[in-house]
Design a protein around this motif. Structure first.
Motif, PDB file in Angstrom:
ATOM      1  N   GLY A   1     -76.773 100.759 -38.938  1.00 23.57           N
ATOM      2  CA  GLY A   1     -75.322 100.600 -38.940  1.00 23.57           C
ATOM      3  C   GLY A   1     -74.758  99.871 -40.151  1.00 23.57           C
ATOM      4  O   GLY A   1     -73.561  99.618 -40.216  1.00 23.57           O
ATOM      5  N   TYR A   2     -75.596  99.549 -41.125  1.00 21.90           N
ATOM      6  CA  TYR A   2     -75.116  98.865 -42.316  1.00 21.90           C
ATOM      7  C   TYR A   2     -74.518  99.866 -43.293  1.00 21.90           C
ATOM      8  O   TYR A   2     -75.026 100.981 -43.440  1.00 21.90           O
TER       9      TYR A   2
ATOM     10  N   VAL B   1     -69.690 101.624 -56.564  1.00 25.04           N
ATOM     11  CA  VAL B   1     -69.554 100.328 -57.238  1.00 25.04           C
ATOM     12  C   VAL B   1     -68.730 100.493 -58.516  1.00 25.04           C
ATOM     13  O   VAL B   1     -67.877  99.650 -58.828  1.00 25.04           O
ATOM     14  N   ARG B   2     -68.936 101.577 -59.255  1.00 29.55           N
ATOM     15  CA  ARG B   2     -68.141 101.830 -60.458  1.00 29.55           C
ATOM     16  C   ARG B   2     -66.666 102.010 -60.093  1.00 29.55           C
ATOM     17  O   ARG B   2     -65.778 101.507 -60.790  1.00 29.55           O
TER      18      ARG B   2
ATOM     19  N   MET C   1     -77.187 100.139 -51.823  1.00 28.52           N
ATOM     20  CA  MET C   1     -77.135  98.687 -51.732  1.00 28.52           C
ATOM     21  C   MET C   1     -76.202  98.296 -50.592  1.00 28.52           C
ATOM     22  O   MET C   1     -75.294  99.056 -50.258  1.00 28.52           O
ATOM     23  N   ASN C   2     -76.394  97.120 -50.059  1.00 25.21           N
ATOM     24  CA  ASN C   2     -75.538  96.676 -48.953  1.00 25.21           C
ATOM     25  C   ASN C   2     -74.200  96.175 -49.501  1.00 25.21           C
ATOM     26  O   ASN C   2     -74.012  96.051 -50.708  1.00 25.21           O
ATOM     27  N   ILE C   3     -73.279  95.858 -48.608  1.00 26.07           N
ATOM     28  CA  ILE C   3     -71.927  95.471 -49.021  1.00 26.07           C
ATOM     29  C   ILE C   3     -71.924  94.193 -49.845  1.00 26.07           C
ATOM     30  O   ILE C   3     -71.148  94.052 -50.782  1.00 26.07           O
ATOM     31  N   SER C   4     -72.801  93.271 -49.533  1.00 26.46           N
ATOM     32  CA  SER C   4     -72.869  92.023 -50.282  1.00 26.46           C
ATOM     33  C   SER C   4     -73.272  92.275 -51.734  1.00 26.46           C
ATOM     34  O   SER C   4     -72.655  91.751 -52.661  1.00 26.46           O
ATOM     35  N   ALA C   5     -74.278  93.099 -51.921  1.00 31.80           N
ATOM     36  CA  ALA C   5     -74.730  93.428 -53.280  1.00 31.80           C
ATOM     37  C   ALA C   5     -73.673  94.238 -54.019  1.00 31.80           C
ATOM     38  O   ALA C   5     -73.426  94.018 -55.209  1.00 31.80           O
TER      39      ALA C   5
ATOM     40  N   VAL D   1     -66.335  90.517 -50.390  1.00 31.88           N
ATOM     41  CA  VAL D   1     -66.760  91.499 -49.384  1.00 31.88           C
ATOM     42  C   VAL D   1     -65.551  92.009 -48.598  1.00 31.88           C
ATOM     43  O   VAL D   1     -65.418  93.209 -48.344  1.00 31.88           O
ATOM     44  N   LYS D   2     -64.667  91.099 -48.233  1.00 41.21           N
ATOM     45  CA  LYS D   2     -63.483  91.467 -47.457  1.00 41.21           C
ATOM     46  C   LYS D   2     -62.627  92.505 -48.204  1.00 41.21           C
ATOM     47  O   LYS D   2     -62.103  93.437 -47.600  1.00 41.21           O
ATOM     48  N   THR D   3     -62.503  92.350 -49.502  1.00 36.69           N
ATOM     49  CA  THR D   3     -61.728  93.286 -50.314  1.00 36.69           C
ATOM     50  C   THR D   3     -62.413  94.648 -50.370  1.00 36.69           C
ATOM     51  O   THR D   3     -61.748  95.690 -50.288  1.00 36.69           O
TER      52      THR D   3
END
Length: 127
Positions: free
Chosen positions: A35-36, A44-45, A1-5, A14-16
């Motif tokens: 590059g994502y 995530v856990r 998953m991308n950083i937003s998800a 997201v910044k954290t």
């Protein structure tokens, strides 16, 4: 998953999430050809674990230590309890300090007439 998800799933901005990866608290995720950053469920856990740890007031270094224990299936729960017990003692000390401040300020507020006269025990105490 991308950083937003991933950030949404972990309950973090997201910044954290980027910051935790930058300081090595969680492993920097692999990147796609575009590059994502690509986050997996395990990361995530870990992010969720850190968020919950931080909510208890553990420092970044304590989170790092707890996360290491979280990942160590051969961990000794006594180590975890020791870290948590120290934090609990800190919280209890802060509670005592806050209760003392509360009691003192409540006394001052009760002592103040709150009328149109300039005499005020709160100002007198602070001065």
């Amino acid at each position: 998953m991308n950083i937003s998800a991933a950030s949404k799933a972990a309950g973090l901005p997201v910044k954290t999430v980027r910051y935790y990866a930058d300081i090595g608290l969680v492993e920097a995720p692999s990147r796609t050809e575009a590059g994502y950053r690509c986050y997996d469920d395990a990361t995530v856990r870990k992010l969720t674990f850190v968020r919950r740890s931080r909510a208890f007031g553990f420092t970044i270094e304590e989170c790092r230590e707890l996360l290491g224990l979280y990942q160590d299936q051969d961990r000794n729960s006594a180590e975890v309890k020791k870290i948590a017990s120290v934090r609990l003692e800190q919280i209890e000390e802060k509670q005592r300090e806050l209760q003392s401040l509360h009691d003192e300020l409540a006394h001052l507020v009760k002592s103040c007439r709150g009328d149109h006269r300039p005499d005020c025990p709160i100002i007198n105490y602070l001065g």
